[in-house]
Structures are given as structure tokens and as C-alpha cells.
Design an enzyme around this catalytic site. Structure first.
Site, mmCIF file in Angstrom:
data_model
loop_
_atom_site.group_PDB
_atom_site.id
_atom_site.type_symbol
_atom_site.label_atom_id
_atom_site.label_comp_id
_atom_site.label_asym_id
_atom_site.label_seq_id
_atom_site.Cartn_x
_atom_site.Cartn_y
_atom_site.Cartn_z
ATOM 1 N N LYS A 99 0.777 -1.249 -0.015
ATOM 2 C CA LYS A 99 0.023 -0.060 -0.002
ATOM 3 C C LYS A 99 0.766 1.329 0.015
ATOM 4 O O LYS A 99 1.802 1.482 0.891
ATOM 5 C CB LYS A 99 -0.921 0.173 1.277
ATOM 6 C CG LYS A 99 -2.333 0.619 1.014
ATOM 7 C CD LYS A 99 -3.103 0.346 2.242
ATOM 8 C CE LYS A 99 -4.359 0.926 2.434
ATOM 9 N NZ LYS A 99 -5.151 0.896 3.498
ATOM 10 N N ILE A 100 0.712 2.037 -0.889
ATOM 11 C CA ILE A 100 1.532 3.104 -1.365
ATOM 12 C C ILE A 100 0.575 4.404 -1.355
ATOM 13 O O ILE A 100 -0.377 4.622 -1.890
ATOM 14 C CB ILE A 100 2.131 3.124 -2.579
ATOM 15 C CG1 ILE A 100 2.883 1.658 -2.843
ATOM 16 C CG2 ILE A 100 3.179 4.109 -2.972
ATOM 17 C CD1 ILE A 100 4.270 1.850 -2.386
#
Ligand code: G3P
Length: 219
Positions: free
Chosen positions: A87-88
Site C-alpha cells: 500500500k502506497i
């Protein structure tokens, strides 16, 4: 439509998984903190524990905000299990990191998305999932579902394969409305999923059926 649960709580994840309709889990630093998990090793262990419970995609978030840091953290997270989706955050270096991971075959979930323009950038970079936060949009008196609708239309126009993962779900109506406008995934707290079960006519009808069943089966 995929159902993900938005928590790092193992009891809730197990309860949702036992329903048999869970497709994955999303976490974030606040959800990890809520569980009182401290230290890098324990945080990584929690992701492994979640992967051991659920047969699906498990989002684990980087905390670095520079490209090199995100790549380093993301590669460590992805090495934990093939189930891990990195997750960015939706920031400039985040877009570069999503592009990098997509070229390496590492799946990503672009988080903290609040506009269609951000959704376009993430899809162009090759994000696997896009997480618009609909509850937080509603919280400031805008319409989170309208944003999901807009992004689904834009992705459809161009055949982007990025899946729209509606996040920051607050209630069962959010889930139903996301389904109406074609979100690919909802990630929700357990409470909102379980609230989908409720209808007073179901309770009333079941009570009547059980009462009548007892009459047909005298002791
Ligand atoms: O995982 C991100 C998202 O679902 C956050 O939800 O309730 O903190 O706005 P919330």
C-alpha cells in the site's frame, strides 16, 4: 464484487473469514497502532498472521515517503507472502514507486485517494488497486459515492485494469451504494458487513416460522 475487511484485529479477521465470503484484508498504520502492536518485527509478524488466516489479498502499507524508502519497505513487505499487496500513499514519489513495483510484478494499492485526477495518475502508474476514502469525503459534506461513480466511469472509458477499492466505509448503505456504481472491491469494518444481515422483517418472519414449527412438533 470483492469484500475486504479493514482491520488488523485477528479476532475480527477470523470472524469475517469464517463467513466464507472474505476476499482480503486492508490495514494501515492507524489500524496497526489501534491493536497496540509495537516494533517492526511485531508489525511484520502481524502481516504474516493475517496471511495465515485469509486466503486473499492482504494490503500492508509503507511508511516511507521517499521513492527509495518506499521501494525498500515495499520489497520487504512483498517478500513476506505472495498475498501481500504493497500500500502506497498518493504522493509524487508514491506514483514513481507504484510504477516501479508494477514493472517488477509486485502488486500495489494506492491509498489516500480523494479525487478523480489522483485516480488517473495511479492507474497510469499501474496500481493494482485504488483506494478512494469515501467516508472521509462524506465527513466534509462532499459525496464519496459520486467519486467512486466518476472513477469507475473514467477507468471504463480507457480500459484501465486498476481495481476501484472503496475504503473508509462507515455503514452498510455505503457498501450497497458502492455495489450500485460498480466498485470492484469494498473494504469495510466488520460492523458494517454484519449490518448487511439486518432486517426487522427477517427477524419477525423467522420468529413466526420458529413458533409455527414448534406447533407442528408437539413435545
Ligand atoms: O484503510 C483505509 C481506510 O479504510 C480508512 O478508513 O475510517 O479511517 O476513514 P477511516
Amino acid at each position: 464484487m470483492k469484500f475486504f475487511i479493514d482491520t488488523a484485529n485477528l479476532d475480527e479477521i477470523t470472524e469475517a473469514n469464517e463467513l466464507g465470503i472474505l476476499d482480503g484484508v486492508t490495514t494501515n498504520p492507524s489500524l496497526i497502532n489501534k491493536e497496540g502492536i509495537k516494533g517492526e518485527d511485531n508489525i511484520m509478524q502481524r502481516y504474516v498472521d493475517i496471511c495465515n488466516i485469509v486466503d486473499g489479498d492482504i494490503s500492508a502499507e509503507v511508511v516511507a515517503t521517499d521513492f527509495e524508502g518506499m521501494v525498500r519497505e515495499g520489497e520487504n513487505l512483498a517478500a513476506l507472502s505472495p498475498k501481500i499487496v504493497v500500500k502506497i500513499p498518493m504522493i509524487k514519489d508514491g506514483i514513481k514507486a507504484i510504477k516501479y513495483f508494477s514493472s517488477k510484478g509486485i502488486r500495489t494499492n494506492c491509498t489516500l485517494v480523494f479525487s478523480a485526477g489522483q485516480a488517473l495518475l495511479a492507474a497510469k502508474a499501474g496500481a493494482t488497486y485504488l483506494s478512494p476514502f469515501i467516508g472521509r469525503i462524506d465527513d466534509i459534506s462532499w459525496d464519496g459515492i459520486d467519486l467512486i461513480d466518476q472513477i469507475v466511469a473514467i477507468y471504463g472509458n480507457y480500459g484501465f485494469t486498476t481495481e476501484v477499492l472503496a475504503a473508509s466505509i462507515r455503514n452498510p448503505l455505503h457498501i450497497v451504494k458502492c455495489a450500485e456504481v460498480g466498485a470492484d472491491v469494498v473494504t469495510s469494518p466488520l460492523k458494517a458487513f454484519l449490518a448487511l444481515l439486518n432486517h426487522p422483517l427477517t427477524d419477525k418472519g423467522l420468529a413466526k416460522f420458529l413458533a409455527d414449527a414448534a406447533k407442528s412438533r408437539p413435545a
